[in-house]
Design an enzyme around this catalytic site. Structure first.
Site, PDB file in Angstrom:
ATOM      1  NE  ARG A 138      49.543   3.815  55.372  1.00  0.00           N
ATOM      2  CZ  ARG A 138      48.709   2.873  56.039  1.00  0.00           C
ATOM      3  NH1 ARG A 138      48.195   3.286  57.179  1.00  0.00           N
ATOM      4  NH2 ARG A 138      49.014   1.796  55.331  1.00  0.00           N
ATOM      5  CE  LYS A 160      65.339  17.386  47.620  1.00  0.00           C
ATOM      6  NZ  LYS A 160      66.288  18.049  46.487  1.00  0.00           N
ATOM      7  CD  GLU A 202      74.343  23.556  49.750  1.00  0.00           C
ATOM      8  OE1 GLU A 202      73.435  24.259  48.776  1.00  0.00           O
ATOM      9  OE2 GLU A 202      74.676  22.461  49.527  1.00  0.00           O
ATOM     10  CE  LYS A 244      65.995  23.728  50.394  1.00  0.00           C
ATOM     11  NZ  LYS A 244      67.040  22.540  50.902  1.00  0.00           N
ATOM     12  CD  GLU A 254      63.327  17.310  44.037  1.00  0.00           C
ATOM     13  OE1 GLU A 254      64.604  17.374  44.255  1.00  0.00           O
ATOM     14  OE2 GLU A 254      62.587  15.851  44.503  1.00  0.00           O
ATOM     15  NE  ARG A 258      62.689  21.450  46.975  1.00  0.00           N
ATOM     16  CZ  ARG A 258      62.231  20.925  48.265  1.00  0.00           C
ATOM     17  NH1 ARG A 258      60.750  20.986  48.111  1.00  0.00           N
ATOM     18  NH2 ARG A 258      62.887  20.575  49.372  1.00  0.00           N
ATOM     19  CG  ASN A 262      68.427  20.070  42.197  1.00  0.00           C
ATOM     20  OD1 ASN A 262      68.840  19.717  43.434  1.00  0.00           O
ATOM     21  ND2 ASN A 262      67.426  19.583  41.391  1.00  0.00           N
ATOM     22  CG  HIS A 265      73.560  19.868  44.721  1.00  0.00           C
ATOM     23  ND1 HIS A 265      73.717  21.421  45.135  1.00  0.00           N
ATOM     24  CD2 HIS A 265      73.189  19.587  46.013  1.00  0.00           C
ATOM     25  CE1 HIS A 265      73.769  21.702  46.388  1.00  0.00           C
ATOM     26  NE2 HIS A 265      73.349  20.582  46.851  1.00  0.00           N
ATOM     27  CG  HIS A 269      74.624  15.003  44.630  1.00  0.00           C
ATOM     28  ND1 HIS A 269      73.297  14.951  44.547  1.00  0.00           N
ATOM     29  CD2 HIS A 269      74.951  15.453  45.925  1.00  0.00           C
ATOM     30  CE1 HIS A 269      72.784  15.444  45.481  1.00  0.00           C
ATOM     31  NE2 HIS A 269      73.721  15.905  46.445  1.00  0.00           N
ATOM     32  CG  HIS A 281      76.766  18.067  50.427  1.00  0.00           C
ATOM     33  ND1 HIS A 281      76.589  17.493  49.359  1.00  0.00           N
ATOM     34  CD2 HIS A 281      75.900  19.199  50.513  1.00  0.00           C
ATOM     35  CE1 HIS A 281      75.367  18.101  48.707  1.00  0.00           C
ATOM     36  NE2 HIS A 281      75.058  19.214  49.515  1.00  0.00           N
TER      37      HIS A 281
END
Length: 376
Positions: A138, A160, A202, A244, A254, A258, A262, A265, A269, A281
């Site tokens: 955990r 993330k 980025e 960021k 998120e 946030r 993206n 993306h 993606h 990427h």
């Protein structure tokens, strides 16, 4: 008298988890890693590393011990047992099968909740290791050592973590902050140019939707970034970290804010998935940024300024003809983790430094692919 039968109950609890995250950026900071780990009082250290970075990983491990190897894959000193776990260097490593293997190796190594995991590698490795660290027992302490500009400027920041599933990127994941992120800019010296530029894409993405002043700074820095000047690189990384983490502080889980991260993306993606490993990427995000501006009918002057900056750092934002299959891209986009209730959101610059959510549709995506050339 008998206690009345309880038929319903509404209880509400506001639970928060506060965690301090140290982001350390410096040339030569590798030498300070042992001191950082000592301060965490670990019950052993596990170094998960990209197989292409074995020399670096072993050098870091050597800094953690003065006694050398004792047994297969393990070293020992005041930090406890130091276990080395190599992981393949391709995106295919981000699979549940690899997670299961790493969990078995952690168990065999006797990892406890006081064990510290150290990840040495690019965004693929830090995503994978962060995911394992967040779920093993955990959650165990996690120190990320990103070795690429992409990981330093984006992937390793924000907590993330994830693995790919059903052919889709980061389909399974968690949000859990690392305890520390150590970025040694000396690690970037051997990075190929294409990989170096990925991270700068980025930074540009963030500035395009968050900070007009920094976007202008990047335009000024572009020639130096193209030449991989050390001072310009440090400035770009510092911008990326600040932009960021400010967003993450406002919206760690998120929610709405946030979504700005993206940008590029949603279509990016989809392009990356369709390319099946043939497009990196950062390059896919560059294509996605321009394609999303096209799909959202962003003013041509804004799209051109964005494309000009990408070109100035050596990145071609054209989507190749064989990756413009709108129907296939739409199927991938509508199954993206950001899609919900039948809608596929994009975050695009409505002016430089300010972004907004715009819905992507099959028709707008097809239109973008018909006019996918870099607008310069």
């Amino acid at each position: 008298p008998d206690t009345p039968l309880l038929r319903s109950m509404d209880l509400h609890f506001d639970l928060t988890q506060t965690q301090h995250v140290s982001v350390l950026v410096e040339a030569g900071i590798e030498a300070r890693i042992p001191t950082l780990l000592q301060s965490m009082a670990p019950d052993g250290v596990v170094v998960i590393y990209d197989t292409g970075l074995e020399t670096l990983a072993k050098r870091i491990a050597k800094r953690l011990t003065s006694e050398g190897a004792q047994g297969e894959g393990a070293m020992h000193q005041g930090l406890g047992t130091i276990t080395m776990l190599p992981v393949g260097e391709t995106e295919s490593a981000k699979r549940l099968a690899v997670v299961d293997k790493l969990a078995e190796q952690l168990h065999s190594a006797g990892a406890t909740r006081a064990t510290v995991m150290v990840a040495v590698g690019g965004g693929t490795l830090t995503d994978l290791a962060g995911f394992v660290a967040s779920i093993y027992l955990r959650g165990i302490a996690f120190v990320s050592c990103p070795t690429t500009t992409l990981a330093m400027c984006d992937a390793a920041l924000g907590g993330k973590n994830g693995v790919d599933h059903s052919g889709l990127k980061n389909r399974l994941g968690t949000i859990r902050q690392p305890d520390a992120i150590v970025m040694d800019t000396d690690w970037l010296q051997t990075l190929p140019d294409e990989m170096f530029r990925e991270g700068i894409v980025e930074v540009i993405k963030k500035a395009a939707v968050l900070d007009a002043h920094r976007f202008a700074q990047l335009e000024t820095l572009a020639p130096a970034l193209l030449a991989r000047d050390a001072d310009a690189t440090m400035k770009a990384i510092a911008m990326a970290v600040d932009m960021k983490m400010q967003v993450v502080l406002e919206d760690e889980r998120e929610g709405d804010r946030r979504r700005a991260l993206n940008a590029g993306h949603t279509i990016g993606h989809a392009i990356e998935s369709l390319a099946a490993g043939t497009v990196r990427h950062g390059h896919a995000v560059a294509m996605g940024l321009i394609a999303e501006c096209r799909a959202a009918n962003v003013h041509e002057a804004i799209t051109k300024r964005l494309a000009d900056l990408l070109h100035a750092i050596g990145v071609d934002a054209n989507t190749p003809v064989h990756l413009r299959e709108a129907a296939k891209l739409w199927e991938l986009a509508r199954h993206d983790k950001k899609a919900m209730r039948g809608q596929v959101p994009m975050y695009v610059p409505i002016e430089i430094g300010t972004g907004a959510i715009v819905e992507l549709t099959a028709d707008s995506l097809a239109g973008a692919m018909q006019n996918a050339n870099d607008p310069r």
